[in-house]
Design an enzyme around this catalytic site. Structure first.
Site, PDB file in Angstrom:
ATOM      1  CG  ASP A  35      -1.596  13.281  -7.043  1.00  0.00           C
ATOM      2  OD1 ASP A  35      -2.754  13.495  -6.620  1.00  0.00           O
ATOM      3  OD2 ASP A  35      -1.105  12.143  -7.130  1.00  0.00           O
TER       4      ASP A  35
ATOM      5  CB  SER B   6       2.202   7.177  -8.773  1.00  0.00           C
ATOM      6  OG  SER B   6       1.489   7.696  -9.885  1.00  0.00           O
TER       7      SER B   6
ATOM      8  CD  GLU C 182      -1.749  11.193  -0.881  1.00  0.00           C
ATOM      9  OE1 GLU C 182      -1.262  10.984   0.252  1.00  0.00           O
ATOM     10  OE2 GLU C 182      -1.252  10.728  -1.921  1.00  0.00           O
TER      11      GLU C 182
ATOM     12  CD  GLU D 287      -3.653   4.224  -3.220  1.00  0.00           C
ATOM     13  OE1 GLU D 287      -3.734   5.429  -3.499  1.00  0.00           O
ATOM     14  OE2 GLU D 287      -2.611   3.551  -3.361  1.00  0.00           O
TER      15      GLU D 287
HETATM   16  O1  KIV Z   1      -0.284   9.168  -7.589  1.00  0.00           O
HETATM   17  C1  KIV Z   1      -1.111   8.381  -8.061  1.00  0.00           C
HETATM   18  O2  KIV Z   1      -0.914   7.751  -9.101  1.00  0.00           O
HETATM   19  C2  KIV Z   1      -2.362   8.205  -7.335  1.00  0.00           C
HETATM   20  C3  KIV Z   1      -3.217   7.054  -7.725  1.00  0.00           C
HETATM   21  C4  KIV Z   1      -2.619   5.814  -7.212  1.00  0.00           C
HETATM   22  C5  KIV Z   1      -4.623   7.237  -7.294  1.00  0.00           C
HETATM   23  O3  KIV Z   1      -2.647   8.947  -6.444  1.00  0.00           O
END
Ligand code: KIV
Length: 276
Positions: free
Chosen positions: A84, A46, A116, A183
């Protein structure tokens, strides 16, 4: 407080002690989140939206995640840092997934990675876990697939979609994930999945029945207004405070009240005198 780990996350689920996760993307914010006592800090992709101003997370690179991940890791003492895996860093092959997860640990200094997908990425989850890297899965509305979903839509609303989500959740657990983010999933379905799994669920737009919650910090602190999903609660209005603070700074610079005497460094008057 002791360092949060995959083991403490599992214990929190068993003891019905909610897990708290927030995002952070830099050293100073990570330090504040850590001092506030969150269990996990997510260096989410994000960051593409809230830090880099992209419309989605698609353009985020491994270099972005390593750069921000390492900054967060330097600020997080007790919180577990989850980084991530960006779009196309793991979907392409099991080999790419292990190499890139390794880079997020070695160069980004994370304690775990997040990716994901469900059944389709289980070979990647298995291989990354086998390499000694904890994996948090992410199901439901997975933002890297936004083009396939055709927009920000709640997932798992039909019987078939709900059953697929349950099967995916069981599959990622079986593959070795230590937790799963849910989510934009109906609350009752998320609660059902939470009861079915041994690993913790961390919800975002998935109701109170999850084992924990995660929010993007700019959303929870009122620092991002481009798009506010229904599931966001604003716990403070830091954005307004920042604007107010900067307005006062502009005013005082313009009217000459800042900097004042106490902000200046002194020099011997004789030396100054000799300069003219
Ligand atoms: O990238 C992010 O902030 C996320 C959250 C919304 C879980 O994956």
């Amino acid at each position: 407080m002791a360092k949060n780990t995959v083991l403490s996350a599992r214990t929190q689920k068993e003891e019905n002690h909610k897990i708290t996760m927030v995002t952070a993307y830099d050293y100073s914010t990570a330090k504040l989140m850590d001092q506030a006592g969150v269990n996990m800090i997510l260096v989410g992709d994000s960051l593409g939206n809230v830090m880099l101003g992209y419309e989605d997370t698609i353009s985020v690179t491994m270099e972005d995640m390593i750069h921000h991940g390492a900054a967060v890791a330097r600020g997080a003492k007790d919180a577990m840092v989850v980084i991530d895996m960006p779009f196309m860093s793991y979907q392409t092959s099991v080999y790419d997934a292990v190499v890139n997860a390794g880079r997020l640990m070695k160069e980004g200094r994370g304690n775990a990675v997040k990716l994901e997908g469900g059944v389709e990425v289980c070979p990647q989850i298995k291989a990354i876990v086998a390499a000694g890297i904890p994996v948090c899965a992410h199901l439901g509305l997975t933002p890297q697939s936004i083009n396939a979903f055709g927009g920000h839509k709640v997932q798992g609303k039909t019987e078939a979609a709900a059953k697929k989500l349950i099967a995916d959740a069981k599959a990622v657990q079986e593959a070795g994930a230590f937790a799963v983010v849910l989510e934009c999933v109906p609350a009752k379905l998320a609660e059902h999945i939470t009861k079915e799994l041994e690993i913790p669920t961390i919800g975002i737009g998935a109701g109170a029945g999850c084992d924990g919650q995660v929010l993007v910090y700019q959303d929870l602190l009122g620092m991002f207004s481009d798009f506010t999903p229904k599931f966001v609660k604003r716990f403070a209005n830091v954005g307004e405070l920042m604007t107010e603070g900067v307005k006062k700074y502009i005013e005082e610079v313009e009217n000459g009240t800042f900097p004042a005497k106490e902000h200046e460094y002194a020099i011997d008057e004789d030396i100054i005198g000799r300069l003219y």
